[in-house]
Motif scaffolding. Structure first.
Motif, PDB file in Angstrom:
ATOM      1  N   MET A   1       0.791  -1.151  -0.138  1.00 13.33           N
ATOM      2  CA  MET A   1       0.062  -0.055   0.072  1.00 13.33           C
ATOM      3  C   MET A   1       0.929   1.321   0.067  1.00 13.33           C
ATOM      4  O   MET A   1       0.474   2.319  -0.748  1.00 13.33           O
ATOM      5  N   LEU A   2       1.830   1.249   0.735  1.00 15.12           N
ATOM      6  CA  LEU A   2       2.658   2.518   0.762  1.00 15.12           C
ATOM      7  C   LEU A   2       3.626   2.476  -0.472  1.00 15.12           C
ATOM      8  O   LEU A   2       3.843   3.660  -0.831  1.00 15.12           O
ATOM      9  N   THR A   3       3.967   1.440  -1.169  1.00 12.38           N
ATOM     10  CA  THR A   3       4.577   1.513  -2.307  1.00 12.38           C
ATOM     11  C   THR A   3       3.514   2.334  -3.299  1.00 12.38           C
ATOM     12  O   THR A   3       4.032   2.953  -4.255  1.00 12.38           O
ATOM     13  N   ALA A   4       2.489   1.873  -3.367  1.00 11.14           N
ATOM     14  CA  ALA A   4       1.589   2.423  -4.090  1.00 11.14           C
ATOM     15  C   ALA A   4       1.220   3.919  -3.936  1.00 11.14           C
ATOM     16  O   ALA A   4       0.639   4.735  -5.118  1.00 11.14           O
ATOM     17  N   THR A   5       1.457   4.586  -2.985  1.00  6.38           N
ATOM     18  CA  THR A   5       1.481   5.894  -2.697  1.00  6.38           C
ATOM     19  C   THR A   5       2.843   6.598  -2.956  1.00  6.38           C
ATOM     20  O   THR A   5       2.829   7.841  -2.793  1.00  6.38           O
ATOM     21  N   GLY A   6       3.974   5.749  -3.558  1.00  6.24           N
ATOM     22  CA  GLY A   6       5.206   6.444  -4.070  1.00  6.24           C
ATOM     23  C   GLY A   6       6.294   6.262  -3.062  1.00  6.24           C
ATOM     24  O   GLY A   6       7.321   6.468  -3.437  1.00  6.24           O
ATOM     25  N   ARG A   7       5.906   5.533  -2.045  1.00  7.95           N
ATOM     26  CA  ARG A   7       7.242   5.014  -1.285  1.00  7.95           C
ATOM     27  C   ARG A   7       8.207   3.873  -1.771  1.00  7.95           C
ATOM     28  O   ARG A   7       7.407   3.031  -2.261  1.00  7.95           O
ATOM     29  N   SER A   8       9.397   3.901  -1.712  1.00  2.00           N
ATOM     30  CA  SER A   8       9.975   2.859  -2.421  1.00  2.00           C
ATOM     31  C   SER A   8      10.975   2.207  -1.613  1.00  2.00           C
ATOM     32  O   SER A   8      11.481   1.076  -1.778  1.00  2.00           O
ATOM     33  N   THR A   9      11.477   2.847  -0.352  1.00  2.33           N
ATOM     34  CA  THR A   9      12.706   2.173   0.283  1.00  2.33           C
ATOM     35  C   THR A   9      11.850   1.901   1.716  1.00  2.33           C
ATOM     36  O   THR A   9      11.615   2.800   2.307  1.00  2.33           O
ATOM     37  N   PHE A  10      12.391   0.734   2.036  1.00  7.30           N
ATOM     38  CA  PHE A  10      11.743   0.055   3.235  1.00  7.30           C
ATOM     39  C   PHE A  10      12.884  -0.656   4.148  1.00  7.30           C
ATOM     40  O   PHE A  10      13.926  -1.227   3.533  1.00  7.30           O
ATOM     41  N   GLN A  11      12.731  -0.716   5.401  1.00  9.40           N
ATOM     42  CA  GLN A  11      13.489  -1.615   6.177  1.00  9.40           C
ATOM     43  C   GLN A  11      12.447  -2.366   7.002  1.00  9.40           C
ATOM     44  O   GLN A  11      11.283  -1.690   7.348  1.00  9.40           O
ATOM     45  N   GLU A  12      13.010  -3.460   7.522  1.00  8.28           N
ATOM     46  CA  GLU A  12      12.095  -4.490   8.141  1.00  8.28           C
ATOM     47  C   GLU A  12      12.730  -4.875   9.312  1.00  8.28           C
ATOM     48  O   GLU A  12      13.840  -5.393   9.077  1.00  8.28           O
ATOM     49  N   LYS A  13      12.028  -5.084  10.522  1.00  7.65           N
ATOM     50  CA  LYS A  13      12.666  -5.895  11.412  1.00  7.65           C
ATOM     51  C   LYS A  13      11.344  -6.897  12.249  1.00  7.65           C
ATOM     52  O   LYS A  13      10.580  -6.136  12.601  1.00  7.65           O
ATOM     53  N   SER A  14      11.680  -8.271  12.091  1.00  6.95           N
ATOM     54  CA  SER A  14      10.688  -8.916  12.555  1.00  6.95           C
ATOM     55  C   SER A  14      10.943  -9.898  13.864  1.00  6.95           C
ATOM     56  O   SER A  14      12.315 -10.117  13.945  1.00  6.95           O
ATOM     57  N   PHE A  15      10.124  -9.941  14.713  1.00  9.46           N
ATOM     58  CA  PHE A  15      10.361 -11.052  15.711  1.00  9.46           C
ATOM     59  C   PHE A  15       9.215 -11.805  16.146  1.00  9.46           C
ATOM     60  O   PHE A  15       8.029 -11.313  15.682  1.00  9.46           O
ATOM     61  N   SER A  16       9.333 -12.909  16.644  1.00  9.68           N
ATOM     62  CA  SER A  16       8.347 -13.704  16.913  1.00  9.68           C
ATOM     63  C   SER A  16       7.889 -13.623  18.232  1.00  9.68           C
ATOM     64  O   SER A  16       8.498 -13.098  19.383  1.00  9.68           O
ATOM     65  N   THR A  17       6.344 -13.733  18.427  1.00  7.58           N
ATOM     66  CA  THR A  17       5.768 -13.424  19.586  1.00  7.58           C
ATOM     67  C   THR A  17       4.653 -14.556  19.724  1.00  7.58           C
ATOM     68  O   THR A  17       4.244 -14.974  18.957  1.00  7.58           O
ATOM     69  N   GLY A  18       4.300 -14.626  20.873  1.00  4.88           N
ATOM     70  CA  GLY A  18       3.069 -15.590  21.258  1.00  4.88           C
ATOM     71  C   GLY A  18       1.868 -14.980  21.077  1.00  4.88           C
ATOM     72  O   GLY A  18       1.628 -13.839  21.039  1.00  4.88           O
ATOM     73  N   THR A  19       0.841 -15.884  20.899  1.00  2.55           N
ATOM     74  CA  THR A  19      -0.699 -15.423  20.892  1.00  2.55           C
ATOM     75  C   THR A  19      -1.353 -16.442  21.573  1.00  2.55           C
ATOM     76  O   THR A  19      -1.062 -17.049  22.233  1.00  2.55           O
ATOM     77  N   ARG A  20      -2.685 -16.035  22.052  1.00  2.00           N
ATOM     78  CA  ARG A  20      -3.596 -16.963  22.579  1.00  2.00           C
ATOM     79  C   ARG A  20      -4.333 -17.786  21.983  1.00  2.00           C
ATOM     80  O   ARG A  20      -5.343 -18.308  22.303  1.00  2.00           O
ATOM     81  N   ALA A  21      -4.051 -17.816  20.514  1.00  2.29           N
ATOM     82  CA  ALA A  21      -4.965 -18.641  19.725  1.00  2.29           C
ATOM     83  C   ALA A  21      -4.915 -19.972  20.164  1.00  2.29           C
ATOM     84  O   ALA A  21      -6.242 -20.821  20.068  1.00  2.29           O
ATOM     85  N   ALA A  22      -3.834 -20.622  20.609  1.00  2.05           N
ATOM     86  CA  ALA A  22      -3.785 -21.834  21.260  1.00  2.05           C
ATOM     87  C   ALA A  22      -4.750 -22.289  21.880  1.00  2.05           C
ATOM     88  O   ALA A  22      -5.145 -23.415  22.490  1.00  2.05           O
ATOM     89  N   THR A  23      -5.382 -21.308  22.863  1.00  2.00           N
ATOM     90  CA  THR A  23      -6.333 -21.620  23.956  1.00  2.00           C
ATOM     91  C   THR A  23      -7.619 -21.823  23.057  1.00  2.00           C
ATOM     92  O   THR A  23      -8.630 -22.334  23.892  1.00  2.00           O
ATOM     93  N   ASN A  24      -7.777 -21.640  22.170  1.00  2.00           N
ATOM     94  CA  ASN A  24      -9.172 -21.794  21.303  1.00  2.00           C
ATOM     95  C   ASN A  24      -9.084 -23.337  20.476  1.00  2.00           C
ATOM     96  O   ASN A  24      -8.293 -23.355  19.710  1.00  2.00           O
ATOM     97  N   PRO A  25      -9.952 -24.133  21.207  1.00  2.00           N
ATOM     98  CA  PRO A  25      -9.765 -25.457  20.569  1.00  2.00           C
ATOM     99  C   PRO A  25     -10.148 -25.466  18.934  1.00  2.00           C
ATOM    100  O   PRO A  25      -9.471 -26.275  18.293  1.00  2.00           O
ATOM    101  N   LYS A  26     -11.183 -24.717  18.525  1.00  2.00           N
ATOM    102  CA  LYS A  26     -11.458 -24.726  17.053  1.00  2.00           C
ATOM    103  C   LYS A  26     -10.256 -24.423  16.068  1.00  2.00           C
ATOM    104  O   LYS A  26      -9.793 -24.700  15.145  1.00  2.00           O
ATOM    105  N   VAL A  27      -9.164 -23.340  16.525  1.00  2.00           N
ATOM    106  CA  VAL A  27      -8.079 -23.108  15.841  1.00  2.00           C
ATOM    107  C   VAL A  27      -7.086 -24.105  15.744  1.00  2.00           C
ATOM    108  O   VAL A  27      -6.522 -24.376  14.664  1.00  2.00           O
ATOM    109  N   ARG A  28      -6.986 -24.979  16.571  1.00  2.00           N
ATOM    110  CA  ARG A  28      -6.191 -26.337  16.707  1.00  2.00           C
ATOM    111  C   ARG A  28      -6.460 -27.066  15.653  1.00  2.00           C
ATOM    112  O   ARG A  28      -5.592 -27.965  15.031  1.00  2.00           O
ATOM    113  N   GLU A  29      -7.982 -27.135  15.027  1.00  2.00           N
ATOM    114  CA  GLU A  29      -8.329 -27.845  13.923  1.00  2.00           C
ATOM    115  C   GLU A  29      -7.622 -27.561  12.651  1.00  2.00           C
ATOM    116  O   GLU A  29      -7.395 -28.297  11.747  1.00  2.00           O
ATOM    117  N   TYR A  30      -6.938 -26.202  12.679  1.00  2.00           N
ATOM    118  CA  TYR A  30      -6.457 -25.621  11.380  1.00  2.00           C
ATOM    119  C   TYR A  30      -4.856 -25.571  11.390  1.00  2.00           C
ATOM    120  O   TYR A  30      -4.291 -25.481  10.453  1.00  2.00           O
TER     121      TYR A  30
END
Ligand SMILES: C[S@@+](CC[C@H](N)C(=O)[O-])C[C@H]1O[C@@H](n2cnc3c(N)ncnc32)[C@H](O)[C@@H]1O
Length: 323
Positions: free
Chosen positions: A279-308
Motif C-alpha cells: 500500500m505504501l509503495t502504491a503511494t510512492g514510497r520505495s525504500t523500506f527497512q523491516e525488523k521482525s520477531f516472533s511473539t506468542g498469541t492466545r490462539a492456542a487456547t481456542n480448540p477450534k483454531v487447533r483444527e487448522y
C-alpha cells in the motif's frame, strides 16, 4: 463528600456506566473522584463529550484520569474472561468502599509516577494529544515530519469493548454512543454496512490483500464467503484509507514507522507487513527497512483454531518507510 453526592444526584447520573460492574454506591465513589478531577483540573463542562474533555487536557489532569482508569481496571478483574480483551457485564456488581478505592488510587498514582520517572517522559519534550479518525486527519497536506503508528491487526479485536472500563470512567454510555464508536474503529468486528459499493482505491489495494481475500472467499469453513469475506474487505478498505491519509499529511521525506503483526484465517496466513509495504509503495514510497520477531498469541487456547494450525506464534514486524 456529601456535597459531591449532591452534585452527582443533580446531574441525574444514576445510569452511570460504571454501574455495569460496580454497585451504585461504589460507582458513586469513583464518579465523585472523577468529578473532582474534572472540576478542579480541567475546564470541561460536566456534560462535555469525551472529545471536548480530552482535547486540551493538562498533563496533571491526564495523569489522574489514567490513575483512575487503573483503579477501575482493577475493580473489574472479576469480570474478565479467557479473552484478555473482553470485560463482560453480568448483571452482578462488586462493592468497593472508600478505603479500597483511595488505597488503589494512591497505589496506581505511585506506579504511574515511577514509570514516568523511569522513562524520563516529559523532561525535554512537549506534546499535544488530539483525537481523530486515522482515515480523516484534521491536518493539512505535507505538514507532518514523521509517523509512528501501530494500526489494528486483522485479528478482530474489539478495541471499544476492550476499553469499556476506561470509557465508563469518561461517562461513555453503553448502547448507541458505544456502537457509533465501535463502528468507527478500523478492524471492528461489527459490519458497518452489508456490502460496500464504493471501490477500494485501486492504487492502495495490495496483491497480498487481494490474494488473501480470494483464499478466504474460497475457504470451505462456514461463513467464509459471507461474514468473514466482508469483514476482511472492510478491514483492508479501512487500512487503505488510513495509509492514504497518513501519506497525505506527511512530507515526502517523512519516515513512517508501522508496527504490525501477521494473523491467520483458519490456516491461511495474512502477511500484514507485506500488505502495508504494498500500500505504501502504491503511494510512492520505495525504500523500506523491516525488523521482525516472533511473539506468542492466545490462539492456542481456542480448540477450534487447533483444527487448522499447529503453530500459534505470530510475527511482529516493524516496517519502516524511509526517504
Ligand atoms: C494495535 S493497537 C496499537 C496500540 C498502541 N500501540 C498503544 O500503545 O496504544 C491499534 C490501535 O488503533 C486504534 N484505532 C482503531 N481504529 C482507529 C481509527 N479509525 N483511528 C485511529 N485509531 C484507531 C485502537 O483503538 C488501538 O488503540
Amino acid at each position: 463528600m456529601e456535597h459531591a453526592r449532591e452534585i452527582y444526584a443533580v446531574d441525574g447520573s444514576s445510569d452511570d456506566p460504571l454501574e455495569q460492574w460496580l454497585d451504585p454506591s461504589s460507582a458513586w465513589r469513583v464518579r465523585a473522584l472523577e468529578r473532582a478531577i474534572r472540576t478542579r483540573l480541567t475546564e470541561a463542562a460536566t456534560h462535555a463529550s469525551v472529545e471536548e474533555l480530552v482535547e486540551g487536557l493538562s498533563s496533571l489532569a491526564a495523569f489522574y484520569y489514567v490513575t483512575l482508569f487503573s483503579v477501575v481496571r482493577d475493580l473489574t478483574v472479576p469480570f474478565r474472561t479467557s479473552n484478555p480483551t473482553w470485560v463482560k457485564t453480568t448483571g452482578k456488581s462488586v462493592r468497593a468502599d472508600w478505603r479500597l478505592i483511595t488505597r488503589g488510587f494512591a497505589r496506581a498514582a505511585r506506579l504511574l509516577a515511577d514509570r514516568l520517572e523511569a522513562d524520563q517522559i516529559g523532561r525535554s519534550a512537549s506534546s499535544v494529544i488530539s483525537i481523530a479518525d486515522a482515515a480523516s486527519l484534521p491536518l493539512p497536506r505535507a505538514s507532518i515530519g514523521a509517523v509512528i503508528s501501530s494500526p489494528p491487526y486483522a485479528t478482530r479485536i474489539d478495541y471499544v469493548v476492550a476499553t469499556r472500563p476506561e470509557l465508563a470512567v469518561l461517562s461513555v454510555q453503553s448502547g448507541q454512543p458505544m456502537s457509533s464508536l465501535r463502528n468507527a474503529m478500523l478492524g471492528t468486528p461489527t459490519m458497518t454496512s452489508p456490502a460496500q459499493d464504493a471501490k477500494i482505491p485501486w492504487l492502495l489495494m495490495s496483491d497480498t490483500a487481494s490474494r488473501f481475500l480470494g483464499q478466504v472467499a474460497a475457504h470451505r469453513s462456514k461463513a467464509s464467503a459471507g461474514y468473514y469475506s466482508r469483514y476482511f474487505e472492510q478491514y483492508f478498505r479501512g487500512l487503505a484509507s488510513a495509509v492514504s491519509e497518513m501519506t497525505r499529511v506527511c512530507t515526502e521525506d517523512a519516515p513512517i514507522a508501522l508496527v504490525v503483526q501477521d494473523s491467520y484465517y483458519k490456516e491461511v496466513r495474512l502477511d500484514l507487513a507485506a500488505v502495508l509495504r504494498e500500500m505504501l509503495t502504491a503511494t510512492g514510497r520505495s525504500t523500506f527497512q523491516e525488523k521482525s520477531f516472533s511473539t506468542g498469541t492466545r490462539a492456542a487456547t481456542n480448540p477450534k483454531v487447533r483444527e487448522y494450525r499447529s503453530t500459534f506464534k505470530a510475527r511482529e514486524t516493524l516496517l519502516l518507510a524511509v526517504p
